[in-house]
Design an enzyme around this catalytic site. Sequence first.
Site, PDB file in Angstrom:
ATOM      1  N   GLU A 284      51.504  37.116  37.407  1.00 54.63           N
ATOM      2  CA  GLU A 284      50.216  36.511  37.087  1.00 54.63           C
ATOM      3  C   GLU A 284      49.696  36.487  34.944  1.00 54.63           C
ATOM      4  O   GLU A 284      50.661  37.781  34.307  1.00 54.63           O
ATOM      5  CB  GLU A 284      49.418  36.838  37.663  1.00 54.63           C
ATOM      6  N   SER A 285      48.476  36.128  34.560  1.00 56.36           N
ATOM      7  CA  SER A 285      48.234  36.072  33.688  1.00 56.36           C
ATOM      8  C   SER A 285      47.441  36.885  33.278  1.00 56.36           C
ATOM      9  O   SER A 285      46.397  36.374  34.416  1.00 56.36           O
ATOM     10  CB  SER A 285      48.516  34.052  33.491  1.00 56.36           C
ATOM     11  N   HIS A 286      47.188  36.556  32.182  1.00 56.13           N
ATOM     12  CA  HIS A 286      45.230  37.926  31.792  1.00 56.13           C
ATOM     13  C   HIS A 286      45.479  37.162  29.915  1.00 56.13           C
ATOM     14  O   HIS A 286      45.131  38.070  29.186  1.00 56.13           O
ATOM     15  CB  HIS A 286      45.295  39.007  32.675  1.00 56.13           C
TER      16      HIS A 286
ATOM     17  N   ARG B 140      46.187  45.213  42.274  1.00 52.87           N
ATOM     18  CA  ARG B 140      45.509  44.939  43.470  1.00 52.87           C
ATOM     19  C   ARG B 140      46.174  43.513  44.797  1.00 52.87           C
ATOM     20  O   ARG B 140      45.565  44.181  45.916  1.00 52.87           O
ATOM     21  CB  ARG B 140      44.115  44.272  43.354  1.00 52.87           C
TER      22      ARG B 140
ATOM     23  N   GLN C  45      35.162  42.216  31.464  1.00 54.08           N
ATOM     24  CA  GLN C  45      35.488  42.960  32.178  1.00 54.08           C
ATOM     25  C   GLN C  45      36.623  44.375  31.349  1.00 54.08           C
ATOM     26  O   GLN C  45      36.902  44.409  30.825  1.00 54.08           O
ATOM     27  CB  GLN C  45      36.427  42.641  33.554  1.00 54.08           C
TER      28      GLN C  45
ATOM     29  N   HIS D  95      41.432  27.628  37.237  1.00 52.50           N
ATOM     30  CA  HIS D  95      42.254  28.927  37.593  1.00 52.50           C
ATOM     31  C   HIS D  95      42.252  29.039  38.821  1.00 52.50           C
ATOM     32  O   HIS D  95      43.643  29.617  39.711  1.00 52.50           O
ATOM     33  CB  HIS D  95      41.477  30.149  36.632  1.00 52.50           C
TER      34      HIS D  95
END
EC number: 6.3.5.3
Lengths: 752, 87
Positions: A105-107, A128, A253, A58
């Site tokens: 982006e990926s999550h 961010r 998270q 990652h």
Amino acid sequence: MSRTPLDTVEHAAATPDVELPWAELGLKKDEYERVVEILGRRPTGAELAMYSVMWSEHCSYKSSKVHLRQFGEKAPESDAMLVGIGENAGVVDVGQGYAVTFKVESHNHPSYVEPYQGAATGVGGIVRDIIAMGARPVAVVDPLRFGAADHPDTKRVLPGVVAGIGGYGNCLGLPNIGGEVVFDACYQGNPLVNAGAIGVMRHEDIHLAKASGAGNKVILYGARTGGDGIGGASILASETFDDAKPSKRPAVQVGDPFQEKLLIECTLEAFREKLVVGIQDLGAAGLSCATSELASNGSGGMRVTLDDVPLRDSTLSPEEILMSESQERMCAVVEPEKVDRFLEICEKWDVIATVIGEVTDGDRLEIYWHGGKIVDVDPRTVAHEGPVYERPYARPSWQDELQADDANKLPRPATSEELKDQVLKLVGSPNQASKSWITSQYDHFVQGNTVLAQPEDSGMIRIDEETGLGVAIATDGNGRYAKLDPYHGAQLALAEAYRNVATTGAKPLAVSDCLNFGSPEDPAVMWQFAEAVRGLADACQQLGTPVTGGNVSLYNQTGEAAIHPTPVVAVLGVIDDVARRTPVAFQEEGQLLYLLGDTREEFGGSAWSQVVHDHLGGLPPQVDLERERLLAEILISASRDGMIDSAHDLSDGGLIQAVVESALLGGKGARLIVPDGLDAFTFLFSESAGRAVVAVPRSEEVRFNDMCGARGLPVTRIGVVDGDTVDVQGEFALSLSELRETHEGTIPALLK
Amino acid sequence: MARVVVDVMLKPEILDPQGQAVQRALPRLGFDGISDVRQGKRFELEVDGPVDEAALARIHDLAESFLANTVIEDFTIRVEEVAEAVK
């Protein structure tokens, strides 16, 4: 039991034989040996934590790096690029002194485990990245992919993801202006939750992440550090401490959007007062990443006292503090005389800020804990000089068979009645149906600058109220096409996003990509990845739209079954005056409908083949990038000069899908005539690329035709905006109310 | 009739923005000496019939699958009025 001694650098040097759990932390044997070689001794627990997380796939891009280089090597000359690939996000010049930064982006995995928080923190992370460039975030987009629409687990994942995106974005006050929702069984255990954000700044406000200048202070600000998202570090922790932990880790998270909002304002105010030398957001790998990247992008030396990091959970071990992925934190490098002012601004915004270290004139990153030195490394070896793999790749043995299974040979509707039934089936299928049930849960219009949002072809935001300057963004990806041919599939994703931006009247400038694939250890997947990157880099070069950044998400697979290769491409465009934009909806009855581009018999990977035959085979549509460029030029000129009142790009579902969407959005029907040389089925369902449907006011007919003729773009008159049915002459007519019920009823029924 | 109470709390290591907001407000309002606040949810279930082991097992199931998100939350179950309940 007493605690084992602190694993300092000296302790590590003196105890070379201590076994460390490098394998449990995800390092391979040769990688661990390389760490030992770099350090000239065994790493301390804290060092091992840093290396293992920073050398993960990652963070290090170790499998993808050798391929991603092409985005740099093949980057087209572009005056618009102000900051290129490699920073937190790329920055593009959009004129009038404005610059725009954007990234996708990926999550994926966190959103599968805990859909709401996973998706929410995905939005937080990408925002961010934008503020770390000194830009004010102005909009977000979310390309989403889920398993089969009727699968029970989709009902668990989708509503959580949608609520998480909406909740976080709405609390931040950011409009959600675009994205996609796709269902396919291949994403069942591996939903793709990609998140993109756009930020705006003036040219002079661009900031880069680096720490230089000995004596400058390192300030950690934002949320306290807790046990969020700690992966294997718990293994180290259990070695360091004997006492019991609050509960077993790793922890999900959890995002706090109100804290993030404070972080945005506080960061931008510090930028405005020019208090910041370097800055980095804390995302994956937390402090390990921020300290090593800041240090290695500067002169290299940094000393950090980990005891000074504000904690939410006082039982955290130093390894855990280094690996924690607590959200809403940033790290800034500030000159000593400006520290007081920086802290004052943080206090004003109620943001906790702490000096945790300083830049040194050496080239080592040194981290202390309870007085002992627990990390002493060359930060470059952590951040940038990780392992690089030339993974073996090979065209899978099934690829030929898949391509030979030609979708053009599938049985086609034999009668007008069958044709009509298949149209209804198509526009009501989960992938083609209206997604307003989902997208209406997002706030599209907060801040009052949204010009276009879903279901328009691209999202558009006004960035200057005086001049009307605006930017547009579209994200696209088609895993079915990419499965059939990854090289061209990736190019088709770019072509569609490029076309979508142009269809709304904006000029495409730059690209960000989120490359979602299966396991790189499978040579077939690696081949798909290599082909997709090569295709995308070639196409970006030809279209003159450089890749500014993005992300790679690998290991999206359950057991042997990988997801379809899914490169998601975001294209950013600029429009001089948003008042000139072109919407999807039909505006006025009597306007003439024109089809731009060539229609061929192309059904491989098509929505029709999926919906009617549950089939995936053959070849995806041909790619002609010069044609895409010409089509875009025509669409932009026509929009600027007021020659078209509505436009819709043709992609999955073909012409009939586009016409139905324009009709339903405008509340006006259409009469269509099948052009000479085409059969009704091919006309309605083909997915040939490089096409769009436009509505031309009668007064502009001659001028529009002349322009297309002069530039050599094939243009066919296919009908007129009229009535309250979609009427394909000689075949069938469907009332708007029936179409609306079918098109808009599917998703609510599935998710009820 | 008996009442079964299910308390749902975020797991200790999970960030609790609401609890933090409350905690930050306390000193402003003049309440000192509170070092941490965690906020949870309390469900009061009125149970028909006896609260026997089978009933509690059922409640455990519903708490686990519906009242609590066990990825990020823990829950506890207790019987409040034991008048008719089996010991």
